[in-house]
Design a protein around this motif. Structure first.
Motif, mmCIF file in Angstrom:
data_model
loop_
_atom_site.group_PDB
_atom_site.id
_atom_site.type_symbol
_atom_site.label_atom_id
_atom_site.label_comp_id
_atom_site.label_asym_id
_atom_site.label_seq_id
_atom_site.Cartn_x
_atom_site.Cartn_y
_atom_site.Cartn_z
ATOM 1 N N ILE A 10 3.338 -19.055 27.348
ATOM 2 C CA ILE A 10 5.091 -19.294 27.448
ATOM 3 C C ILE A 10 5.892 -18.746 26.514
ATOM 4 O O ILE A 10 5.693 -19.241 25.224
ATOM 5 C CB ILE A 10 5.512 -20.513 28.074
ATOM 6 C CG1 ILE A 10 4.429 -21.288 29.075
ATOM 7 C CG2 ILE A 10 6.855 -20.684 28.418
ATOM 8 C CD1 ILE A 10 4.494 -20.470 30.320
ATOM 9 N N PRO A 26 13.302 -25.327 34.796
ATOM 10 C CA PRO A 26 12.816 -23.869 35.371
ATOM 11 C C PRO A 26 11.949 -24.490 36.532
ATOM 12 O O PRO A 26 10.425 -24.186 36.089
ATOM 13 C CB PRO A 26 12.114 -23.368 34.253
ATOM 14 C CG PRO A 26 11.764 -24.557 33.387
ATOM 15 C CD PRO A 26 12.847 -25.760 33.443
ATOM 16 N N LEU A 81 8.765 -22.043 37.549
ATOM 17 C CA LEU A 81 7.761 -21.804 36.617
ATOM 18 C C LEU A 81 6.786 -22.792 37.154
ATOM 19 O O LEU A 81 5.355 -22.421 37.120
ATOM 20 C CB LEU A 81 7.892 -22.382 35.055
ATOM 21 C CG LEU A 81 6.923 -22.415 34.314
ATOM 22 C CD1 LEU A 81 6.477 -21.082 34.199
ATOM 23 C CD2 LEU A 81 7.303 -22.946 32.988
ATOM 24 N N ARG A 85 10.919 -23.778 26.378
ATOM 25 C CA ARG A 85 9.613 -24.718 26.733
ATOM 26 C C ARG A 85 10.186 -25.925 27.534
ATOM 27 O O ARG A 85 10.852 -26.696 26.810
ATOM 28 C CB ARG A 85 8.956 -25.309 25.352
ATOM 29 C CG ARG A 85 7.817 -26.174 25.759
ATOM 30 C CD ARG A 85 7.143 -26.827 24.376
ATOM 31 N NE ARG A 85 6.052 -27.645 24.672
ATOM 32 C CZ ARG A 85 6.299 -29.037 24.934
ATOM 33 N NH1 ARG A 85 7.385 -29.458 24.768
ATOM 34 N NH2 ARG A 85 5.382 -29.841 25.292
ATOM 35 N N HIS A 94 2.537 -22.005 23.572
ATOM 36 C CA HIS A 94 4.091 -21.884 23.587
ATOM 37 C C HIS A 94 4.372 -21.031 22.577
ATOM 38 O O HIS A 94 4.041 -21.513 21.167
ATOM 39 C CB HIS A 94 4.848 -23.108 23.838
ATOM 40 C CG HIS A 94 6.328 -22.872 23.593
ATOM 41 N ND1 HIS A 94 6.945 -23.580 22.647
ATOM 42 C CD2 HIS A 94 7.198 -22.255 24.380
ATOM 43 C CE1 HIS A 94 8.173 -23.229 22.803
ATOM 44 N NE2 HIS A 94 8.293 -22.500 23.948
ATOM 45 N N ILE A 122 4.321 -15.287 30.241
ATOM 46 C CA ILE A 122 5.454 -15.535 31.086
ATOM 47 C C ILE A 122 6.604 -15.783 30.049
ATOM 48 O O ILE A 122 6.685 -16.831 29.373
ATOM 49 C CB ILE A 122 5.214 -16.927 32.010
ATOM 50 C CG1 ILE A 122 4.020 -16.672 32.778
ATOM 51 C CG2 ILE A 122 6.448 -17.041 32.637
ATOM 52 C CD1 ILE A 122 3.856 -17.911 33.600
ATOM 53 N N LEU A 129 10.446 -16.877 29.270
ATOM 54 C CA LEU A 129 11.144 -18.216 29.770
ATOM 55 C C LEU A 129 12.290 -18.365 29.120
ATOM 56 O O LEU A 129 12.292 -18.721 28.041
ATOM 57 C CB LEU A 129 10.192 -19.443 29.981
ATOM 58 C CG LEU A 129 10.882 -20.758 30.669
ATOM 59 C CD1 LEU A 129 11.130 -20.442 32.183
ATOM 60 C CD2 LEU A 129 9.995 -21.923 30.644
ATOM 61 N N ARG A 130 13.435 -18.152 29.709
ATOM 62 C CA ARG A 130 14.741 -18.604 29.112
ATOM 63 C C ARG A 130 14.741 -19.956 28.865
ATOM 64 O O ARG A 130 14.495 -20.966 29.428
ATOM 65 C CB ARG A 130 16.046 -18.139 30.033
ATOM 66 C CG ARG A 130 17.278 -18.319 29.238
ATOM 67 C CD ARG A 130 18.353 -17.993 30.152
ATOM 68 N NE ARG A 130 18.050 -17.027 31.355
ATOM 69 C CZ ARG A 130 19.176 -16.423 31.807
ATOM 70 N NH1 ARG A 130 20.450 -16.386 31.624
ATOM 71 N NH2 ARG A 130 18.854 -15.641 32.848
#
Length: 80
Positions: A38, A19, A22, A42, A53, A9, A11-12
């Motif tokens: 991810i 988020p 998420l 984080r 991560h 996934i 993730l910005r």
């Protein structure tokens, strides 16, 4: 025996924005998988014992950020 794939996934990283989507994605995962990865930002609540991560810098154009995330995933020996 077939090994299970990882769920990746992107993730910005937005420190001022939670988020929340998420959380919904993680709860809704019903496909068999080895672990969740991810890539990018984080959230502070992410349990790194349960998910891997892979941090990336995301300070460019969105398409550039996606390219950086994909390169990070493909270069990682930890992602299956």
């Amino acid at each position: 025996m077939t090994s299970l794939p990882d769920v990746v996934i992107p993730l910005r990283a937005e420190p001022d924005r939670e988020p929340s989507s998420l959380r919904y994605v993680l709860r809704a995962l019903t496909i068999p998988h080895r672990r969740v990865v991810i890539v990018g930002g984080r959230p502070p609540w992410l349990n790194t014992n349960a998910a891997l991560h892979l941090p990336t810098r995301q300070d460019s154009h969105p398409w550039t950020n996606v390219g950086v995330a994909l390169t990070t995933i493909l270069d990682s020996d930890e992602v299956a």
